[in-house]
Scaffold this active site. Structure first.
Site, PDB file in Angstrom:
ATOM      1  N   ASN A 348       0.867  -1.023  -0.004  1.00  0.00           N
ATOM      2  CA  ASN A 348       0.066   0.038  -0.078  1.00  0.00           C
ATOM      3  C   ASN A 348       0.921   1.263   0.018  1.00  0.00           C
ATOM      4  O   ASN A 348       0.744   2.181   0.963  1.00  0.00           O
ATOM      5  CB  ASN A 348      -0.900   0.145   1.294  1.00  0.00           C
ATOM      6  N   HIS A 379      -8.777   3.739   7.774  1.00  0.00           N
ATOM      7  CA  HIS A 379      -9.402   2.411   7.468  1.00  0.00           C
ATOM      8  C   HIS A 379     -10.904   2.113   7.538  1.00  0.00           C
ATOM      9  O   HIS A 379     -11.350   1.488   6.702  1.00  0.00           O
ATOM     10  CB  HIS A 379      -8.443   1.451   7.921  1.00  0.00           C
TER      11      HIS A 379
END
Length: 509
Positions: A348, A379
């Site tokens: 990521n 998130h």
């Protein structure tokens, strides 16, 4: 079990592909997503060839990219796609009305707050634990873009040049984007469904035909434009390679994900009947089989941008063109990572860059803790995310202590170094798997059940290591590392420094 009975209530997008969903027994929202991304690949080739900046105005390219992106969003998420426009519209209004002095803070609060509101309502009101029609996924990427852009405008229009870092100077934006440019950046068809995040300057340079990493725009002379077009490296081969990686990742995920379900790690019968060493192996295999879906999604998103001509990052040492400017992962480096840091460096990637530029570089107090908190909030609302990041913090401190105190003893011979790499690879993989189990299980109960089945051994061990082993200040570690092992790069925050990245890219280009 019939697919339509599972997904019909949760899928808010188009039902045109329902027959295909029934045939292959995959949820309709997943079918819609994959089909839209494959269509985006073909559209990207057309966009690069027929709407090339040498023959097409930036206005046309912005309009086409935005309208295609909104169409794909509506196809996948239905009216939920309006959240993308609302979030972008609210923050653009703040940018215009609030002024450059404080609008970056307001945009961060509003964009992250709106995202959190949507995540909480989706999780606790609609479908806890289900990912069908998860419209908050694209909103996460848009949140990154909104906040990055706000801070870059603040750097370029409200701060003095001498107060900026080298990376901030390159990314700084000197004029307010138009509404069309803003929506094109946030909602273009290349990145609206799965990202990745890119800098605003790079995106505008791509649209206008300039060099990524600068704001150099092509000469208006058509002869010069044609010459530049002929000299551009073709992305065709790299797109084909990335699509092959996507196919392989998808096949692996579909064939083995049900063989090693993560939930078995908390099955009492499995725990009581299986020796601990076999449970360790199973944990590794079960978490290993969850990664290919991320490889598929992120590599496909990267291929779409490359097919449109976006993502060129200069030339490598062998003279071959590099198309990794906005890549989100490096698969081989992930699977063979020998430290927690190396794993994070290659997983990521664009989100890591965003966290550094928005939070880590700017937070005056406890930047590491603030960065982990921001990452957890971004998130989503599942408790498992917070357990993962808390565990990750402890393991990061322990890994840093071990590397500083133990690694120098293994650098005296190639054999010892190989032995150290094998041991640290195994330890890293198990630590990663142990850390991210709550990220997959999502809930507090199952996550704590898993940690209890391991007697919280890695938590306890990492705390003891972090307390027992001293770690010198960062600048002293860098000096010692360079003296003891010149082949190793200097240690730094796990997010790549933007200034050095773009400086190297400029030289390579």
């Amino acid at each position: 079990m019939a697919t339509d009975s599972i997904v019909s209530p949760a899928c808010t997008g188009s039902s045109l592909l329902q027959p295909i969903s029934d045939i292959i027994n995959l949820p309709l929202d997943q079918v819609n997503f994959v089909v839209c991304q494959l269509c985006a690949v073909l559209t990207a080739f057309w966009f690069r060839v027929y709407l090339h900046p040498s023959t097409t105005s930036p206005f046309t390219r912005h309009v086409v990219a935005t309208l295609l992106g909104l169409y794909f969003a509506l196809f996948c998420f239905g009216w939920y796609a309006l959240h993308f426009l609302v979030q972008s519209g609210l923050t653009y209004g703040i940018m215009i009305l609030a002024g450059v002095e404080h609008m970056h803070k307001y945009c961060l609060v509003v964009a992250l707050g709106y995202l959190s509101f949507c995540q909480i309502t989706r999780v606790y009101v609609f479908d806890y634990g289900m990912y069908s029609a998860d419209f908050t996924g694209p909103m996460m990427v848009i949140t990154q873009k909104i906040t990055s852009l706000a801070f870059e405008i603040h750097d370029g229009m409200a701060r003095k040049e001498q107060h900026l870092t080298p990376g901030q100077k390159i990314l700084a934006i000197r004029r307010m984007p138009s509404l069309l440019e803003y929506f094109s950046y946030n909602c273009n068809f290349m990145g609206i469904l799965a990202g990745p995040t890119c800098s605003y300057n790079d995106y505008i340079a791509f649209i206008e035909g300039g060099t990524c990493g600068h704001r150099d725009i092509m000469e208006t002379n058509r002869k010069a434009s044609r010459k530049l077009r002929q000299s551009e490296p073709s992305p065709n081969m790299v797109v084909v390679r990335k699509l092959c990686t996507c196919i392989l990742s998808l096949l692996v995920f579909l064939s083995v994900c049900k063989v090693f379900p993560v939930e078995r790690n908390i099955d009492p019968a499995f725990i009581s009947a299986t020796p601990f060493h076999q449970r360790v192996v199973y944990l590794y295999l079960s978490m290993l089989t969850t990664r290919p879906k991320y490889y598929f999604v992120w590599t496909l998103a990267d291929a779409i941008n490359n097919a449109a001509g976006f993502g060129f990052n200069g030339y490598g040492p062998d003279g071959s063109p590099r198309w990794d400017m906005i890549s989100n992962l490096r698969i081989m480096n992930i699977e063979f990572a020998t430290s927690f840091k190396v794993f994070l460096d290659n997983w990521n990637i664009q989100t890591a860059h965003w966290l550094k530029r928005v939070c880590y570089e700017r937070c005056p107090y406890h930047p590491t803790a603030a960065t982990f908190i921001l990452s957890a909030m971004w998130h989503g609302a599942y408790p498992g995310y917070y357990l993962t990041f808390l565990t990750g913090t402890v393991i990061t401190l322990a890994a840093r202590a071990v590397r500083h105190n133990v690694r120098p003893y293994f650098l005296h011979s190639a054999t010892h170094k190989l032995l150290y790499d094998i041991m640290t690879w195994a330890a890293t993989q198990i630590a990663i798997c142990y850390t991210v189990v709550p990220f997959v299980l999502l809930s507090v109960g199952p996550s704590l059940q898993f940690y209890r089945s391991w007697y919280c051994s890695i938590h306890v061990g990492c705390v003891l290591l972090a307390v027992a082993l001293p770690v010198k200040p960062r600048h002293l570690r860098v000096q010692e590392q360079r003296k003891g092992d010149p082949s190793q790069p200097a240690q730094h925050c796990h997010i790549e420094d933007a200034g050095s990245k773009y400086s190297q890219k400029t030289k390579a280009s």
